[in-house]
Enzyme design. Structure first.
Site, short mmCIF file in Angstrom:
data_model
loop_
_atom_site.label_atom_id
_atom_site.label_comp_id
_atom_site.label_asym_id
_atom_site.label_seq_id
_atom_site.Cartn_x
_atom_site.Cartn_y
_atom_site.Cartn_z
N TYR A 107 9.69 1.79 2.01
CA TYR A 107 8.74 0.78 1.52
C TYR A 107 9.52 -0.29 0.77
O TYR A 107 10.41 0.03 -0.02
CB TYR A 107 7.73 1.46 0.57
CG TYR A 107 6.76 0.50 -0.09
CD1 TYR A 107 5.78 -0.14 0.65
CD2 TYR A 107 6.82 0.26 -1.46
CE1 TYR A 107 4.88 -1.02 0.03
CE2 TYR A 107 5.93 -0.61 -2.08
CZ TYR A 107 4.96 -1.24 -1.33
OH TYR A 107 4.07 -2.10 -1.94
N ASP A 203 17.77 -1.95 -0.57
CA ASP A 203 16.66 -2.10 -1.50
C ASP A 203 16.80 -1.02 -2.57
O ASP A 203 16.48 0.15 -2.35
CB ASP A 203 15.33 -1.96 -0.75
CG ASP A 203 14.14 -2.13 -1.69
OD1 ASP A 203 14.35 -2.21 -2.91
OD2 ASP A 203 13.00 -2.18 -1.19
N LYS A 231 11.88 -2.33 -11.17
CA LYS A 231 11.61 -1.14 -11.98
C LYS A 231 12.50 -1.01 -13.22
O LYS A 231 12.23 -1.67 -14.21
CB LYS A 231 11.69 0.10 -11.09
CG LYS A 231 10.64 0.01 -9.94
CD LYS A 231 10.47 1.30 -9.19
CE LYS A 231 9.70 1.12 -7.90
NZ LYS A 231 8.28 1.30 -7.97
N1 PLP Z 1 11.10 -1.62 -2.91
C1 PLP Z 1 11.01 -0.31 -3.21
C2 PLP Z 1 12.09 0.63 -2.76
C3 PLP Z 1 9.93 0.15 -3.95
O1 PLP Z 1 9.84 1.46 -4.23
C4 PLP Z 1 8.96 -0.76 -4.38
C5 PLP Z 1 7.79 -0.30 -5.16
O2 PLP Z 1 7.53 0.84 -5.32
C6 PLP Z 1 9.10 -2.11 -4.04
C7 PLP Z 1 10.18 -2.50 -3.31
C8 PLP Z 1 8.08 -3.10 -4.48
O3 PLP Z 1 8.20 -3.32 -5.84
P1 PLP Z 1 6.95 -3.89 -6.68
O4 PLP Z 1 5.91 -2.84 -6.69
O5 PLP Z 1 7.55 -4.19 -8.04
O6 PLP Z 1 6.51 -5.13 -5.98
#
Ligand code: PLP
Length: 393
Positions: A107, A203, A231
């Site tokens: 994700y 990511d 995060k």
């Molecule tokens: N990338 C990863 C690996 C994530 O786990 C998340 C959210 O859980 C995101 C991107 C998206 O981040 P946000 O919820 O701050 O938009």
């Protein structure tokens, strides 16, 4: 929820819970960490937003550059979603190519290009992962099985390597439970990407400063072209960032032509909270202790499940953990989907009733922070033992 402190949450009815969600990852120092709250309070006295760069923004970027290998320049944004969305735009601009590859079960936030699921067959173009995502946009993203280098090579040759701008991947996926990269997988991706002029984007919104101070890049020793964060680097305030070498990052506006902007990006409160968090992590280096506590939890869960005849697979990476009601190890999204969802639901609700807040989905990771002490983990295991006993019966 009404309030939280350390590893404990309190709901509006006054019930307490041991928290293993940690706001989906940021709260590595626990809720309401004193050094983070103090920093925010001090920062708030000199405005809550400039809409222009501020000192803590530069300092946080400098911390990231000095901790995470191979990074020279950082752009702050407001969420992980913005970070990946912008990294993808930069990758497309830098390569002059349009297709993005991702992995099933990873994700990357909710932007249209990344909310895409696999079509049937390895190299078929993606299908929209949500109503409202246009088919024409989804077709520019292709989704592949994680941990499968052959599938990656095959899809590149079927699509045509000159069409693929980037592969974006969670190096340690935490959005299909917790799945670990097989030995050699990340190295293999790096090699194939380099051979084909494809940018590798890690990511690390979840794994950054979480699976170790230098995230997965440091842990696995594989260098992506671009990396995204979120995060932990915001200490519980809204933050994202993407980063890479200067030659790529200088293509961003205003230096270069790739447009990216944000009214609240680099917001002084968020930057200050992130800076306080990263500095604390850097000075106290809690990672080996966190890792031991996390293993204690998952080993305990595995043992209790097996004593009650329940099939449970567990994984840990630093202070991230996953547990899955499967009889076979989980190496990708197809495996993760084989889990016994009914058992998961029963376990989740029973644990919640006993005051343990785990992620309310079988496809999420759990998080341990510095405020989870041995006693809380022992209490969690005691309650899990009771629940497994009920499930086993
Ligand atoms: N990338 C990863 C690996 C994530 O786990 C998340 C959210 O859980 C995101 C991107 C998206 O981040 P946000 O919820 O701050 O938009």
């Amino acid at each position: 929820f009404a309030s939280a402190e350390g590893a404990m949450l309190r709901d509006v009815d006054g019930n307490s819970y041991i928290d293993y969600v940690g706001s989906w990852g940021p709260m590595i120092l626990g809720h309401a960490a004193p050094m983070v709250l103090e920093a925010i309070q001090v920062a708030a006295r000199s405005t809550t937003s400039f809409g222009a760069p501020c000192e803590p923004e530069v300092e946080l970027a400098e911390e990231i550059v000095s901790i995470v290998p191979g990074i020279e320049s950082v752009r702050m944004v407001n969420s992980g979603t913005e970070a990946t969305m912008s990294a993808i735009r930069l990758a497309r601009a830098a390569t002059g190519r349009e297709i993005i590859l991702k992995c099933d079960g990873c994700y990357h936030g909710h932007s249209d290009s990344l909310l895409v699921e696999a079509g049937s067959g390895v190299a078929t173009y993606g299908i929209a992962g949500s109503p409202g995502v246009c088919a024409d946009i989804a077709r520019l993203t292709c989704s592949l099985p994680f941990n499968d280098l052959d599938a990656f090579s095959r899809s590149i040759s079927e699509i045509g390597s000159k069409k693929v701008a980037a592969l974006i991947i969670e190096p340690v996926p935490g959005n299909m439970g917790l799945v670990l990269p097989k030995p050699g997988y990340l190295e293999g991706l790096r090699k194939i990407c380099s051979e084909n002029g494809i940018l590798l984007v890690f990511d690390e919104v979840m794994s950054g400063f979480r699976v170790g101070l230098g995230g997965a890049i440091e842990r696995y020793g594989v260098q992506p072209d671009l990396v995204t964060f979120g995060k932990v680097i915001g200490g519980g305030l809204p933050v994202g960032a993407f980063a890479g070498p200067k030659d790529l990052m200088s293509q961003l506006a205003p230096e270069g032509g790739v447009y990216q902007a944000g009214t609240l990006s680099g917001n002084p409160l968020a930057m200050t909270a992130g800076l306080a968090t990263i500095r604390e992590l850097r000075s106290s280096n809690p990672y080996s202790v966190l890792s031991e506590k996390t293993k204690k939890l998952t080993q305990g869960l595995s043992q209790l499940a097996s004593e009650n005849g329940i099939s449970l697979q567990t994984n840990t990476c630093g202070s991230m953990f996953g547990y899955s009601f499967n009889s076979e190890p989980v190496e990708n999204f197809a495996d993760a989907k084989e889990c016994n969802l009914e058992q998961f639901k029963q376990f989740f609700w029973a644990m919640l009733k006993k005051g343990v807040y785990l992620a309310p989905s079988a496809f999420e990771a759990g998080f341990i922070g510095t405020t989870h002490d041995e006693l809380l983990i022992d209490q969690t295991l005691e309650k899990a033992g009771e629940v497994f006993e009920e499930l086993g019966a």
